[in-house]
Design an enzyme around this catalytic site. Structure first.
Site, short mmCIF file in Angstrom:
data_model
loop_
_atom_site.label_atom_id
_atom_site.label_comp_id
_atom_site.label_asym_id
_atom_site.label_seq_id
_atom_site.Cartn_x
_atom_site.Cartn_y
_atom_site.Cartn_z
N SER A 37 0.66 -0.88 0.26
CA SER A 37 0.04 -0.74 0.21
C SER A 37 0.53 1.26 0.28
O SER A 37 0.41 2.56 -0.58
CB SER A 37 -1.14 0.13 0.99
OG SER A 37 -0.26 0.22 2.27
N LYS A 91 1.22 4.50 6.65
CA LYS A 91 0.25 5.24 6.02
C LYS A 91 1.30 7.06 5.81
O LYS A 91 1.89 7.03 6.51
CB LYS A 91 -0.89 5.26 5.95
CG LYS A 91 -1.78 4.70 5.90
CD LYS A 91 -1.79 3.56 4.87
CE LYS A 91 -2.70 2.60 4.98
NZ LYS A 91 -2.74 1.18 3.62
#
Length: 325
Positions: free
Chosen positions: A104, A174
């Protein structure tokens, strides 16, 4: 003759009755010296010398043997204990290693990378900033359905001392896009905007991806980030389940600042991928910060107050002076 010597010494200071000097009698033994029959300076010197020689002749005990150095095998448990304590302190307060489990964050981070996370600055009140890559605890079941690891004993031990991530901890990694007070939006294929300012995300967004996803599940959005929260997105935009796709949770897709473990600062492993994780330049552009609406609404009132206070003080002083007359 011995009596004459003693008498001459004590009565005529070393001379006989004819005025001729008489030689002093030298004590024959230590007992004569300690009897106190003489009082001259020469005797005192001989007394000291006699005693010194006697002390020197006394037998001395054997010299103490030097202590043997402690065996390495006896010191090893102590060294290992100190190392474990230091490792736990570092893991708890300074730096912790985390493993990247998915794609990701490509191409910034690859699956299997090990990153070092700074855990010290949050202890001093530092909060996440735009553009930082952060590790955070699962805010509200974001990892539902994800497979859980089954570590062996060695992996559990290494995770306990902070050299490997814990399989029990549900953490994500993230990039912070918006912080408290920001308005974050993305329409069409982009660009991503913060407080109306477009970001140039080409340096870190996965090649071939668009800043926004053309789907009905969350790829198009406009949100206001509340204070004490951050809005996060993965660099691989079309392969990241981030804030966009968790807006139905209790935080509206936001991550509470208190759930942020720390900032990832270095890719430490593998060796051929050693690199730092700086904040991209696009987050430093002017005008990106949100205008503090509360401050703007209060500002006119504040100016009015500043103007009124001196007048009120002047009027109160005049009244006080008038009353004293």
């Amino acid at each position: 003759m011995g009596d004459v010597a003693v008498g001459a010494r004590s009565g005529h200071d070393g001379e006989d009755h004819r005025g001729r000097p008489v030689e002093s009698a030298v004590p024959a033994s230590g007992s004569a010296v300690t009897s106190g029959s003489g009082s001259g300076a020469g005797e005192d010197d001989r007394v000291t010398g006699e005693q010194t020689r006697t002390d020197d002749q006394e037998p001395q005990g054997p010299a103490p043997k030097p202590k043997k150095p402690r065996s390495f095998w006896k010191e090893l448990p102590i060294l290992v204990g100190i190392a474990l304590v230091l490792a736990l302190l570092i893991k708890t307060f300074l730096v912790q290693a985390f493993s990247i489990p998915s794609d990701s964050m490509q191409n910034t981070l690859q699956q299997g990378d090990r990153v070092l996370v700074d855990k010290l600055t949050p202890w001093f009140g530092s909060e996440p900033e735009r553009g930082e890559v952060v590790v955070f605890h699962d805010p509200d079941n974001w990892l539902a359905g994800e497979p859980t690891a089954d570590p062996n004993a060695l992996q559990e031990f290494l995770s306990w001392i902070g050299l490997m991530p814990s399989a029990e901890e549900k953490d994500l990694i993230k990039r912070v896009v918006g912080i408290g007070g920001d308005t974050v939006e993305c329409k069409g294929t982009g660009p991503l905007k913060i407080n109306g300012k477009a970001l140039n995300e080409e340096p870190y967004v996965y090649p071939g991806n668009t800043p926004c996803s053309m789907d009905d599940q969350g790829g198009q959005f406009k949100v206001k980030v509340p204070e004490g929260h951050v809005w996060v997105m993965g660099d691989h935009r079309q392969n990241s389940r981030d804030s966009r796709y968790n807006r139905s949770d209790k935080n509206g897709g936001m991550v509470p600042v208190e759930d942020v473990v720390g900032r990832a600062v270095v890719v430490a492993w593998p060796v051929n991928r050693w690199d730092t994780l700086p904040v991209p330049d696009t987050f430093d552009q002017e005008g990106l910060k949100a205008a503090p609406a509360a401050a703007l609404s209060v500002a006119p009132q504040g100016l009015a107050l500043v103007g009124v206070v001196p007048f009120a003080l002047w009027r109160r002083r005049r009244i006080a002076v008038a009353q004293t007359r």
